[in-house]
Each structure stands twice: as C-alpha cells, then as structure tokens.
Write an enzyme that holds these catalytic residues in place. Sequence first.
Site, PDB file in Angstrom:
ATOM      1  N   HIS A   1       2.454-107.274  -5.721  1.00  0.00           N
ATOM      2  CA  HIS A   1       2.405-108.535  -4.969  1.00  0.00           C
ATOM      3  C   HIS A   1       3.768-108.905  -4.360  1.00  0.00           C
ATOM      4  CE1 HIS A   1       3.277-111.291  -8.722  1.00  0.00           C
ATOM      5  NE2 HIS A   1       4.265-110.468  -8.461  1.00  0.00           N
TER       6      HIS A   1
ATOM      7  N   ASP B   1      13.376 -94.641  -7.798  1.00  0.00           N
ATOM      8  CA  ASP B   1      12.990 -95.347  -6.579  1.00  0.00           C
ATOM      9  C   ASP B   1      11.493 -95.123  -6.412  1.00  0.00           C
ATOM     10  OD1 ASP B   1      12.401 -96.224  -4.022  1.00  0.00           O
ATOM     11  OD2 ASP B   1      14.140 -95.281  -3.082  1.00  0.00           O
ATOM     12  N   PHE B   2      10.694 -96.172  -6.632  1.00  0.00           N
ATOM     13  CA  PHE B   2       9.248 -95.962  -6.612  1.00  0.00           C
ATOM     14  C   PHE B   2       8.668 -95.720  -5.226  1.00  0.00           C
ATOM     15  CE2 PHE B   2       8.953-100.811  -7.577  1.00  0.00           C
ATOM     16  CZ  PHE B   2       9.151-101.160  -6.243  1.00  0.00           C
TER      17      PHE B   2
END
Length: 229
Positions: free
Chosen positions: A136, A117-118
């Site tokens: 983005h 999980d970044f």
Amino acid sequence: MHTVKTGKSGFQEIFGESLYGYLETHPETADLFDKGMVDLATPVAQCLLGLHDFSAVKTVVDVGGGSGGLLPGLLAAHPDLRGTVADRASVCARGRTALERVAKEDVLARIDFTPSDFFVELPAGADRYLLKNVLHDWTYENCVRILRTVATAMADSPAEARLLVVEPLVENDIDGWRAMFQAVACDEGTTGLDETAMRRALEEAGFAVESVGQLPTQHKVFESSLRVS
C-alpha cells in the site's frame, strides 16, 4: 493540502524527498519509525498465527519487514522456524537493536537481516514469504514489480511454498483516511488497493491466490502459490 489539491505526495512537496529517503538521513526519526513499526506488527503476528499454519514451515522471509517486528511472535510460537528480514541496508543495520525490546535472545538468534532491494533481488528458496503493509506504500505498477521479485525468489522454493500478503485494503468509505495518508506520505500516485486490484496484481506477477482471510487488525491476508507456467 498539497495532496488534496493535486493528488501528489505532500511529504515530497514539503521535504523534497520520499519518506524513506528522509529516514535515511534522519537517524533519530528513523529509530522512532522502526520502533513504531515493531509495536504495530506485534499484534498482527499473533492474529496471523491463528489464521495460517506455520507448523511445517522451516524458513520465512519478511520482505520489506523493517526491523522485523512480525517475526518474533511467529518464531516464539515455532521453535524450529528461522526468519530473515529483507530490507534496506540501513534498516537491517539497526534492526537487531530495535527487536531487543520485544524478542528473547533465543528468538533473536534465529533472525537474520539481509540487505535487499525488493525491486531487484530477494533471498531465494524460503518456505514462506511475507509482505505486510508494504504494497500500500506503492503505485499499482510498483506493487507488481515487487511481487515479481518475490516470484523470482520463490522459483527456488519447495512446491508448497506460499506468499502471504498482509494488507489493510481501501474498500469502504471509512478506509478513505488510510488512502489519504498513503497519498500524502508514500510513492507518488499511491491510491490504495481493494481486493480486486490485489488479486489482479498477484496474478499479473505470476501468483495463484489460494485463499483470502481477514484478521481482526483490519488486514486481509492473501495466501498465494507460485503459478505453474
């Protein structure tokens, strides 16, 4: 039309969940999405090899890399390089199958998939961290959160470690279609980033921008080091 009228996610309005939440429960669509991302990443990898020197790099982590489409090209060019894809558990589970279409067996053997999980934690201590077409998809505040997680992982890396952010920016009128697509499909409040905003997000997360390069794929590459406090 919902996005045009409100600025909010049209995907969320129609399907009642985020794009990535939808992919978790629609495996056929997820498989198509994965294959598309691999195919889009392949030419970017070749262009990146011409811009950045990976010859002394031993380990690279592709953060939010999906099925890892950026890695086969890099690893094929550098036989001593090993890669790790850090993404959601479901993506990692099907990642190797998606790469079998484009990567030889000896290259696949050097790619690992680590469920991550970044927003929380990433594999630590690598020589290079890659973020391609990830930021983005998120609001500015969430971009900074992701970058801070990378900074924490890089705290255990060698001093010469670098983060490479590879992003199509929104800087001209012709980029407006991209900003609109992200607003429709991605994180609520996503509006796209220009170079000034990207530099600010990196610096806010603890990075020093070393250089900015341009790829023929319309991506800019921000090479950053971890700022010494």
